[in-house]
Design an enzyme around this catalytic site. Structure first.
Site, PDB file in Angstrom:
ATOM      1  N   GLY A  95     -53.688  16.724  -1.418  1.00 48.51           N
ATOM      2  CA  GLY A  95     -53.374  18.138  -1.454  1.00 48.51           C
ATOM      3  C   GLY A  95     -53.794  18.747  -2.778  1.00 48.51           C
ATOM      4  CD  GLN A 100     -52.800  20.759  -8.148  1.00 41.73           C
ATOM      5  OE1 GLN A 100     -52.790  20.921  -6.943  1.00 41.73           O
ATOM      6  NE2 GLN A 100     -52.690  19.563  -8.707  1.00 41.73           N
ATOM      7  CB  CYS A 140     -49.038  15.994  -9.351  1.00 44.40           C
ATOM      8  SG  CYS A 140     -49.766  17.638  -9.438  1.00 44.40           S
ATOM      9  CG  LEU A 141     -54.986  15.346  -7.319  1.00 46.72           C
ATOM     10  CD1 LEU A 141     -55.962  16.203  -6.535  1.00 46.72           C
ATOM     11  CD2 LEU A 141     -55.555  13.953  -7.533  1.00 46.72           C
ATOM     12  CG  HIS A 182     -46.462  18.301  -4.512  1.00 48.99           C
ATOM     13  ND1 HIS A 182     -45.992  17.301  -5.339  1.00 48.99           N
ATOM     14  CD2 HIS A 182     -47.621  18.730  -5.075  1.00 48.99           C
ATOM     15  CE1 HIS A 182     -46.831  17.155  -6.363  1.00 48.99           C
ATOM     16  NE2 HIS A 182     -47.838  17.999  -6.220  1.00 48.99           N
ATOM     17  CD  GLU A 183     -50.472  20.241  -2.990  1.00 46.79           C
ATOM     18  OE1 GLU A 183     -50.861  20.942  -3.932  1.00 46.79           O
ATOM     19  OE2 GLU A 183     -50.439  18.998  -3.054  1.00 46.79           O
ATOM     20  CG  HIS A 186     -49.148  22.707  -7.582  1.00 47.81           C
ATOM     21  ND1 HIS A 186     -49.147  22.348  -8.911  1.00 47.81           N
ATOM     22  CD2 HIS A 186     -49.288  21.553  -6.886  1.00 47.81           C
ATOM     23  CE1 HIS A 186     -49.264  21.026  -9.010  1.00 47.81           C
ATOM     24  NE2 HIS A 186     -49.346  20.523  -7.795  1.00 47.81           N
TER      25      HIS A 186
HETATM   26 NI    NI Z   1     -49.665  18.470  -7.341  1.00 50.20          NI
END
Ligand code: NI
Length: 216
Positions: A95, A100, A140-141, A182-183, A186
């Site tokens: 995701g 991000q 998380c990326l 989660h997304e 963000h």
């Molecule tokens: Ni994330």
């Protein structure tokens, strides 16, 4: 890249609940198949006019900016979606939110399929969470290399626009429900580390500063 696969161990009962945008569980051996000619072709920016975008990393203050509503799903947004998908698949992650990649628009891409060919695009998502509280490991990326338990609701109804600008409604549970939450966080400038104790959060922050991992 993301080498913390510890929760993928067969004897780890947490596996089924692991999430989120950096979680490699749904990815299989992408790192290996990434080198096949087919995928080189698929991911070639020249052929598909897509680009891998730079992913901001915690504690970059730009991750804290709230994303704005997308007024129209125009060509610029469609290009952003394509680039975000490319970036997510290449990372690899399951995701990615526009914040991000330093675009403050309410755009999310997700793909939890093992085959990595079932993208879900959510523009201007609105969430109604329900069900039970469930605890699962998330990564998380933007926080590369760290996976920590976070409590979420196990069901979510999401209303959004898709990549064509059409209205969609989706009932999700399990990993997908967690990933959507989660997304969506963000988009509000919130990260999964915000759910952790301040001690744990500052430890992660210190370590990320010291370690050159992530490579961005
Ligand atoms: Ni994330």
């Amino acid at each position: 890249m993301h080498t913390d696969y510890r929760f993928l161990a067969p004897d780890n009962k947490k596996q089924s609940r692991s999430c989120s945008c950096a979680t490699p569980q749904a990815i299989g051996n992408l790192t290996n198949i990434n080198h096949t000619p087919e995928l080189e072709l698929l991911f070639s920016p020249k052929l598909k006019h897509m680009a891998v975008l730079k992913i901001l990393e915690y504690p970059d203050p730009r991750l804290r900016k709230k994303a704005a509503v997308v007024e129209a799903v125009d060509n610029a947004i469609k290009k952003l979606v394509e680039d975000m998908l490319e970036t997510m698949y290449q990372a690899p992650g399951i995701g990615l939110a526009a914040n991000q990649v330093n675009v403050q628009k309410r755009v999310i891409v997700i793909d939890i399929s093992e085959t990595r060919d079932n993208p879900l695009v959510l523009i201007n998502p609105e969430l109604i969470t329900s069900g039970q509280d469930v605890k699962g490991e998330e990564g998380c990326l933007s926080v590369p290399g760290y996976f920590e338990p976070v409590t979420r609701k196990d069901r979510v109804l999401v209303k959004a626009l898709d990549e064509q600008g059409s209205k969609i409604e989706l009932n999700a549970d399990g990993l997908l429900a967690v990933c959507i939450q989660h997304e969506n966080d963000h988009l509000e400038g919130k990260l999964f580390v915000d759910y952790l104790s301040s001690l744990k959060r500052s430890r992660i922050r210190r370590k990320i500063h010291k370690t050159p991992q992530g490579g961005h």
